[in-house]
Design a protein around this motif. Sequence first.
Motif, PDB file in Angstrom:
ATOM      1  N   VAL A 146      -0.456  24.747  44.256  1.00 31.51           N
ATOM      2  CA  VAL A 146       0.088  25.531  43.129  1.00 31.51           C
ATOM      3  C   VAL A 146       0.668  26.848  43.676  1.00 31.51           C
ATOM      4  CG1 VAL A 146      -0.550  26.842  41.058  1.00 31.51           C
ATOM      5  CG2 VAL A 146      -1.493  24.546  41.434  1.00 31.51           C
ATOM      6  N   PRO A 185       3.927  30.008  40.158  1.00 32.24           N
ATOM      7  CA  PRO A 185       2.796  29.084  39.994  1.00 32.24           C
ATOM      8  C   PRO A 185       3.150  27.822  39.198  1.00 32.24           C
ATOM      9  CG  PRO A 185       2.134  31.329  39.443  1.00 32.24           C
ATOM     10  CD  PRO A 185       3.608  31.373  39.735  1.00 32.24           C
ATOM     11  N   VAL A 217     -10.107  24.342  45.810  1.00 34.86           N
ATOM     12  CA  VAL A 217      -9.462  25.640  45.560  1.00 34.86           C
ATOM     13  C   VAL A 217      -8.893  26.109  46.902  1.00 34.86           C
ATOM     14  CG1 VAL A 217      -9.817  28.057  44.941  1.00 34.86           C
ATOM     15  CG2 VAL A 217     -10.966  26.248  43.636  1.00 34.86           C
ATOM     16  N   ALA A 236      -4.336  29.787  46.217  1.00 35.79           N
ATOM     17  CA  ALA A 236      -4.842  30.114  44.883  1.00 35.79           C
ATOM     18  C   ALA A 236      -5.714  31.372  44.955  1.00 35.79           C
ATOM     19  CB  ALA A 236      -5.651  28.941  44.323  1.00 35.79           C
ATOM     20  N   ASP A 248      -3.564  32.772  40.797  1.00 34.69           N
ATOM     21  CA  ASP A 248      -2.860  31.534  40.455  1.00 34.69           C
ATOM     22  C   ASP A 248      -3.812  30.455  39.930  1.00 34.69           C
ATOM     23  OD1 ASP A 248      -0.531  32.752  41.054  1.00 34.69           O
ATOM     24  OD2 ASP A 248       0.009  31.501  42.770  1.00 34.69           O
ATOM     25  N   ALA A 249      -5.129  30.670  40.084  1.00 37.95           N
ATOM     26  CA  ALA A 249      -6.096  29.714  39.521  1.00 37.95           C
ATOM     27  C   ALA A 249      -6.503  30.159  38.123  1.00 37.95           C
ATOM     28  CB  ALA A 249      -7.321  29.617  40.424  1.00 37.95           C
TER      29      ALA A 249
END
Lengths: 420, 165
Positions: A386, A392, B15, B19, B41-42
């Motif tokens: 991501v 994102p 993860v 992120a 971004d998470a």
Amino acid sequence: MPMTITEKILAAHAGKEQVVPGELINARVDFVLGNDITAPVAIKEFEKIGVPDVFDRERVTLVPDHFTPNKDIKSAEQAMLVKQFSKKHNLANYFEVGRMGIEHCLLPEQGLVGPGDLVTGADSHTCTYGALGAFSTGVGSTDLAAAMALGETWLKVPESIKFEFAGVLKPWVGGKDLILYTIGDIGVDGALYQAMEFTGPAIENLSMDGRFTMCNMAIEAGGKNGIIAPDEITRTYVEGRCKRSYQFYQSDPDAKYDKVIHYDASRIEPQVAFPHLPENSRPVSEAGNVEIDQVVIGSCTNGRIEDLREAAKLLQGRKVHKNVRMVIFPGTQEIYLQALREGLIEIFVESGGAVSTPTCGPCLGGHMGILAKGERAVATTNRNFVGRMGHPESEVYLANPAVAAASAILGRIAGPGEVE
Amino acid sequence: MELLQGKTWKFGADVDTDAIIPARYLNTSDPAELAKHCMEDADPAFPARVKPGDVIVAGKNFGCGSSREHAPIAIKAAGVSCVIAKTFARIFYRNAFNIGLPIFESPEAAEGISEGDVVTVDAGTGTITNNTTGKKYRATPVPPFMQQIIAAGGLINYVAERMKK
């Protein structure tokens, strides 16, 4: 006791007759490296240790390749730190922009790393040099700082997984497809803490560039290192190139593996890894209709001369789709020059692509090809997490250079067979 | 050894370090700057809402991807007291020890703890207590050599002491 190639190299650098998986060793390092993102942190930590010099000025190299040519003031300051440290410690190798290349294309090309070496680098793709039959692994900045001071590092001897690739590869299938297929099979932590040893007829027939691509992505399966036993292909590559003496190690026939995995490589098609993990790989023929905005060809994974030749073969006499921007990054200046002499750069420019000086830039969403919200890219790079290449909510699809070129031409994810 | 206590933030499997701290912020290594974008971004709300002492709980392969030490640095500077995960990616694992971010591997705790639970971790024994549910978990023991690194106050202190000898 029989040992794997990884165990033999580790034993030799720990001054031991033999090592076993799980054992903690202090090992001598032959070469250490960092870059303009990881080195500034390492330099700060190195200075806290309080030693006047690095352990060997010939064996430490900091390559400013990530945010260079400097993308902003802060990046320029990080690159300046790297340059100043290299000057202060009189490091034998410093590569300024114009001579600089992407570290994992550059160091093997310059003969700074070779077979049998133990290399640690503050960059996760340091595992690339396993293609030469070296033990090579990524570490963080503090580990780099300690290794710069000591000339050694502590390591836990990994268990090994043996991957046997039988058969002859289909057209347009290369190292990238074999490794994406493997990661798709075992998952992004399928080789966590382990050595990935690639063997079998398909590997023995794989070019040096293809081997670099495979070992480069061992980290994407969680591997500590990827490794391929050196042979005549390796010898041809390193002879006259390696600046230090080197040694060929081979796994003993009865060495112990955590597991042995067999693949029929003749059945593997060009692969595409869908967002947002490299394990989401599938044959390009099953990609469906995925329209794209950008194509990136290059990086430490696929920025070598063979990669550029493969892309050029499809782009010659064809045009990049009107909705697509294609950016090409030769891995080093030498590769750039070679591509220029072979007419590949002309093919890229005539097809409507942009050719850049070497940089890691877009691969990690640094600069030179950032994606907007909702945009999609096909990239020959190594990660599709991501936000990896920008927003994102953008998407990265990983593939080999031929799939990337075919996709650039058709404006959607496409196999080379669709444009040939 | 100290007791670490805080409210938990839960994340899934794999993860990655992009992120934890996206590369677009890596033109600095200033911990306070990195903390402003930690886990952005998470979970975009994380940097603004994380409180000192809070604990990150995650699935398998936490910290996969890049070798950037900026990832554990950002987590530590954001005030997070420790990370509990099913498993850790190997470079992140080393980096966390080297910079002094406590991390604990416990598949059971990673499964059993829910977002928002308050947990107490005894860093010395590796015992994780979920204060909200009363359940206790035991983390995988840390290898003795890594305990020496922790006792020395991180890898650099450990190396500096060795160089003096």
